[in-house]
Design a protein around this motif. Structure first.
Motif, PDB file in Angstrom:
ATOM      1  N   TRP A 229     -20.730 -22.136 -40.979  1.00 38.47           N
ATOM      2  CA  TRP A 229     -21.389 -21.074 -40.220  1.00 38.47           C
ATOM      3  C   TRP A 229     -21.629 -19.827 -41.068  1.00 38.47           C
ATOM      4  CZ3 TRP A 229     -23.741 -22.880 -36.281  1.00 38.47           C
ATOM      5  CH2 TRP A 229     -23.189 -23.940 -35.550  1.00 38.47           C
ATOM      6  N   PRO A 230     -22.477 -19.959 -42.100  1.00 37.00           N
ATOM      7  CA  PRO A 230     -22.804 -18.799 -42.942  1.00 37.00           C
ATOM      8  C   PRO A 230     -23.697 -17.808 -42.196  1.00 37.00           C
ATOM      9  CG  PRO A 230     -24.179 -20.674 -43.531  1.00 37.00           C
ATOM     10  CD  PRO A 230     -23.190 -21.179 -42.523  1.00 37.00           C
ATOM     11  N   ALA A 231     -23.866 -16.634 -42.792  1.00 38.45           N
ATOM     12  CA  ALA A 231     -24.646 -15.571 -42.151  1.00 38.45           C
ATOM     13  C   ALA A 231     -26.100 -15.993 -41.934  1.00 38.45           C
ATOM     14  CB  ALA A 231     -24.565 -14.301 -42.999  1.00 38.45           C
ATOM     15  N   TRP A 232     -26.632 -16.819 -42.868  1.00 36.85           N
ATOM     16  CA  TRP A 232     -28.045 -17.188 -42.740  1.00 36.85           C
ATOM     17  C   TRP A 232     -28.310 -17.989 -41.466  1.00 36.85           C
ATOM     18  CZ3 TRP A 232     -28.812 -22.318 -42.252  1.00 36.85           C
ATOM     19  CH2 TRP A 232     -27.953 -23.217 -42.885  1.00 36.85           C
ATOM     20  N   ALA A 233     -27.299 -18.742 -40.974  1.00 36.54           N
ATOM     21  CA  ALA A 233     -27.488 -19.520 -39.752  1.00 36.54           C
ATOM     22  C   ALA A 233     -27.747 -18.594 -38.562  1.00 36.54           C
ATOM     23  CB  ALA A 233     -26.272 -20.402 -39.486  1.00 36.54           C
ATOM     24  N   PHE A 234     -26.968 -17.536 -38.449  1.00 32.51           N
ATOM     25  CA  PHE A 234     -27.143 -16.594 -37.340  1.00 32.51           C
ATOM     26  C   PHE A 234     -28.415 -15.761 -37.527  1.00 32.51           C
ATOM     27  CE2 PHE A 234     -22.611 -17.509 -37.625  1.00 32.51           C
ATOM     28  CZ  PHE A 234     -22.343 -17.877 -36.316  1.00 32.51           C
ATOM     29  N   ALA A 235     -28.766 -15.484 -38.788  1.00 33.92           N
ATOM     30  CA  ALA A 235     -29.988 -14.733 -39.053  1.00 33.92           C
ATOM     31  C   ALA A 235     -31.223 -15.535 -38.623  1.00 33.92           C
ATOM     32  CB  ALA A 235     -30.074 -14.387 -40.537  1.00 33.92           C
ATOM     33  N   LEU A 236     -31.194 -16.841 -38.890  1.00 35.39           N
ATOM     34  CA  LEU A 236     -32.317 -17.683 -38.499  1.00 35.39           C
ATOM     35  C   LEU A 236     -32.461 -17.747 -36.981  1.00 35.39           C
ATOM     36  CD1 LEU A 236     -32.135 -20.704 -40.997  1.00 35.39           C
ATOM     37  CD2 LEU A 236     -33.715 -18.767 -41.026  1.00 35.39           C
ATOM     38  N   MET A 237     -31.330 -17.852 -36.264  1.00 34.85           N
ATOM     39  CA  MET A 237     -31.403 -17.896 -34.804  1.00 34.85           C
ATOM     40  C   MET A 237     -31.910 -16.580 -34.232  1.00 34.85           C
ATOM     41  SD  MET A 237     -28.129 -20.224 -33.580  1.00 34.85           S
ATOM     42  CE  MET A 237     -26.907 -19.706 -34.804  1.00 34.85           C
ATOM     43  N   ALA A 238     -31.511 -15.459 -34.834  1.00 35.90           N
ATOM     44  CA  ALA A 238     -32.032 -14.157 -34.392  1.00 35.90           C
ATOM     45  C   ALA A 238     -33.525 -14.059 -34.676  1.00 35.90           C
ATOM     46  CB  ALA A 238     -31.275 -13.030 -35.103  1.00 35.90           C
ATOM     47  N   LEU A 239     -33.939 -14.589 -35.822  1.00 36.13           N
ATOM     48  CA  LEU A 239     -35.359 -14.577 -36.170  1.00 36.13           C
ATOM     49  C   LEU A 239     -36.165 -15.423 -35.182  1.00 36.13           C
ATOM     50  CD1 LEU A 239     -37.592 -13.726 -38.130  1.00 36.13           C
ATOM     51  CD2 LEU A 239     -37.003 -15.723 -39.545  1.00 36.13           C
ATOM     52  N   ALA A 240     -35.571 -16.507 -34.682  1.00 35.84           N
ATOM     53  CA  ALA A 240     -36.256 -17.361 -33.708  1.00 35.84           C
ATOM     54  C   ALA A 240     -36.601 -16.572 -32.449  1.00 35.84           C
ATOM     55  CB  ALA A 240     -35.380 -18.558 -33.347  1.00 35.84           C
ATOM     56  N   VAL A 241     -35.688 -15.729 -31.998  1.00 31.98           N
ATOM     57  CA  VAL A 241     -35.949 -14.905 -30.812  1.00 31.98           C
ATOM     58  C   VAL A 241     -37.141 -13.987 -31.064  1.00 31.98           C
ATOM     59  CG1 VAL A 241     -34.997 -13.143 -29.281  1.00 31.98           C
ATOM     60  CG2 VAL A 241     -33.528 -15.007 -30.096  1.00 31.98           C
ATOM     61  N   ALA A 242     -37.179 -13.394 -32.254  1.00 30.10           N
ATOM     62  CA  ALA A 242     -38.284 -12.500 -32.590  1.00 30.10           C
ATOM     63  C   ALA A 242     -39.607 -13.272 -32.662  1.00 30.10           C
ATOM     64  CB  ALA A 242     -37.997 -11.809 -33.920  1.00 30.10           C
ATOM     65  N   VAL A 243     -39.568 -14.474 -33.223  1.00 36.23           N
ATOM     66  CA  VAL A 243     -40.788 -15.281 -33.346  1.00 36.23           C
ATOM     67  C   VAL A 243     -41.321 -15.654 -31.969  1.00 36.23           C
ATOM     68  CG1 VAL A 243     -41.697 -17.514 -34.100  1.00 36.23           C
ATOM     69  CG2 VAL A 243     -40.272 -16.167 -35.647  1.00 36.23           C
ATOM     70  N   PHE A 244     -40.438 -16.067 -31.064  1.00 34.92           N
ATOM     71  CA  PHE A 244     -40.883 -16.417 -29.716  1.00 34.92           C
ATOM     72  C   PHE A 244     -41.425 -15.189 -28.975  1.00 34.92           C
ATOM     73  CE2 PHE A 244     -38.269 -20.423 -29.866  1.00 34.92           C
ATOM     74  CZ  PHE A 244     -39.343 -21.278 -29.637  1.00 34.92           C
ATOM     75  N   GLY A 245     -40.816 -14.033 -29.208  1.00 31.31           N
ATOM     76  CA  GLY A 245     -41.334 -12.811 -28.603  1.00 31.31           C
ATOM     77  C   GLY A 245     -42.738 -12.497 -29.092  1.00 31.31           C
ATOM     78  N   PHE A 246     -42.952 -12.646 -30.409  1.00 31.68           N
ATOM     79  CA  PHE A 246     -44.279 -12.413 -30.972  1.00 31.68           C
ATOM     80  C   PHE A 246     -45.268 -13.461 -30.470  1.00 31.68           C
ATOM     81  CE2 PHE A 246     -47.456 -12.936 -34.393  1.00 31.68           C
ATOM     82  CZ  PHE A 246     -47.974 -11.644 -34.403  1.00 31.68           C
ATOM     83  N   PHE A 247     -44.795 -14.703 -30.312  1.00 34.65           N
ATOM     84  CA  PHE A 247     -45.646 -15.768 -29.777  1.00 34.65           C
ATOM     85  C   PHE A 247     -46.157 -15.397 -28.386  1.00 34.65           C
ATOM     86  CE2 PHE A 247     -45.725 -19.580 -27.011  1.00 34.65           C
ATOM     87  CZ  PHE A 247     -46.798 -20.261 -27.583  1.00 34.65           C
ATOM     88  N   GLY A 248     -45.267 -14.902 -27.516  1.00 33.19           N
ATOM     89  CA  GLY A 248     -45.670 -14.508 -26.173  1.00 33.19           C
ATOM     90  C   GLY A 248     -46.698 -13.389 -26.191  1.00 33.19           C
TER      91      GLY A 248
END
Length: 481
Positions: A229-248
């Motif tokens: 569970w490195p930091a990049w794993a949580f960073a990617l999941m946070a980025l997913a939220v931002a991507v879906f927000g931009f998608f909407g």
């Protein structure tokens, strides 16, 4: 020529569409049973087991929204046939894979090609049947989904143990050849060659954003545990939220400026559809995760053979079939209360499995698990039977392609999340305790997910098909070519 009456060959066409659904359901579940045998033959670690299922469902989730739109643009029959041919060929590629990487890549191809095939079926059903018959048509999906969901692992276990012609686990994919031929030939002969009268364009930017958001969630959930569970794993999941927000935001802007969005923004203004997305995401995640961890527990923890592990699920299959039969008589009168009752029953069944494992531990037999699994299957059936009809009831004809693709995409994304989340919980718990405790802990997580699904059902209409909402294709909407 304009098509306004029900399509003449609609019932034969329905079974052609169901054949495609069966291929998808079988291939989304059989690796739960086959994973230990595949790992023993080809190698790979625990994440390989998760990717065997997640690669397929994630690829399908990524492609499904675009798949629905492709049917609107090029004709649903044409896209269905391309998907059916490609799905059959990629199944053959799975059956001849020589390494974990090759198999996972073939599974991705299966998922992407299935993603352009499946939305066409749901879209055509909305067009071929009038409002009175749509409930009956969609009602057949329940038994097929239920039998395939549990019958698939049983068939997989039988084929692996039988080792026909020395194929072992490979036959679970090669069996798609006859099913695929039926879907292709039946599609050529019986599916209607209709296209929407409206000209639409493919939203490539929206497709890329939806794909990126989905991948950014699943990848770190599967790979994060292996890397501590490195930091990049949580960073990617946070980025997913931002991507879906931009998608909407992008989709809403595209609709306002007169473009053709990948997902119709109007769908999200329908509380029933939005609620159905939440419900489908969590419920199918819980359901898929349940069968993944149960199959791994029985084979790796209890040392059941693949066939015995598959047979252990028969009580659940019986429960589902009974629920589908009973639900058809109850849905019209009680509406969403049927789904609420199903979730309560399913939670009781899962609790029964927990108590049975606590009672017998590693000595538990399929007969001792049977009562709790039958109750669990009964609850699953009461939720699944009215699901599609309830969520799609308020969708307008021009939204059909987008709605069916989005809804089925959410279902598959839920399955990928179930494999990633509950699979990760299961393997992580094994590090600190035995198989019994790991399975029990995973089932407690499952109960928490069912509570969330129970709340989401309140967002659906009280009844699956309100009388004031017509779902027949509007006159002139579909042009026969």
């Amino acid at each position: 020529m304009t098509e306004t009456a029900p399509y003449k060959w609609r019932w034969i066409a329905l079974f052609v569409i169901l054949a495609a659904e069966v291929m998808d359901l079988l291939d989304s579940l059989v690796t739960n049973i086959a994973a230990p045998a595949i790992q023993a033959d080809l190698g790979g670690g625990e994440t390989t087991i998760q990717w065997l299922g997640a690669a397929y469902t994630l690829a399908m989730a990524i492609g499904l929204i675009t798949g629905g739109r492709l049917g609107d643009i090029f004709g649903r029959k044409n896209i269905y046939l391309i998907g059916a041919v490609g799905f059959t060929l990629s199944s053959i590629a799975c059956g001849i894979a020589q390494s974990p990487g090759q198999l996972v890549a073939a599974r991705v191809a299966q998922g992407l090609l299935g993603a352009i095939m499946l939305p066409q079926g749901l879209g055509m059903l909305k067009e071929m049947f009038d409002e009175k018959e749509q409930g009956q048509a969609f009602g057949l999906f329940g038994p097929v989904m239920g039998l395939s969901s549990v019958g698939g692992p049983i068939l997989a276990g039988f084929l692996i143990d039988a080792d026909l012609w020395g194929t072992g686990w490979r036959m679970i994919f090669l069996i798609n050849i006859p099913l695929g031929l039926f879907a292709i030939i039946g599609g050529l002969v019986y599916l209607p060659a209709w296209r929407t009268a409206k000209t639409v364009r493919l939203d490539l930017v929206g497709a890329v954003l939806a794909a990126a958001g989905s991948a950014l969630i699943i990848f770190p959930l599967v790979q994060g545990r292996e890397h501590g569970w490195p930091a990049w794993a949580f960073a990617l999941m946070a980025l997913a939220v931002a991507v879906f927000g931009f998608f909407g935001w992008f989709e809403a802007r595209k609709a306002r400026t007169g473009g053709d969005p990948l997902v119709e923004p109007s769908l999200f203004r329908k509380r029933g559809f939005s609620g159905g997305m939440i419900l489908g995401l969590v419920f199918f995640s819980a359901m898929t995760g349940f069968w993944l961890t149960f199959s791994l527990y029985t084979q790796i923890g209890l040392h059941y053979s693949p066939f015995k592990a598959g047979m252990a699920g028969i009580p659940s299959s019986i429960g589902m079939v009974a629920a589908f039969i009973i639900a058809q008589a109850l849905i019209g009168r009680f509406g969403r209360k049927v789904m609420h009752a199903g979730l309560i029953v399913m939670a009781l069944g899962v609790t029964g499995v927990i108590l049975t494992l606590q009672w017998k531990g590693v000595e538990v037999t399929p007969w001792q698990l049977a009562p709790a699994l039958a109750v669990t299957g009964l609850g699953m059936g009461f939720v699944m039977a009215p699901f599609f009809d309830s969520v799609l009831a308020s969708v307008e004809p021009h939204e059909t392609g987008s709605a069916s693709g989005t809804l089925t995409s959410v279902q598959q994304l839920g399955a990928a999340l179930g494999t990633a989340v509950l699979g990760t919980v299961f393997f992580e718990r094994i590090k600190h305790s035995g198989f019994v405790e790991a399975e029990q802990f995973t089932l407690y997580v499952e109960l928490g997910m069912l509570v969330l699904v129970f709340a989401a059902v309140f967002l659906l209409p009280k009844h699956a098909r309100p009388q004031e909402e017509a779902t027949d294709p509007a006159p002139g909407e579909l042009a026969k070519v």
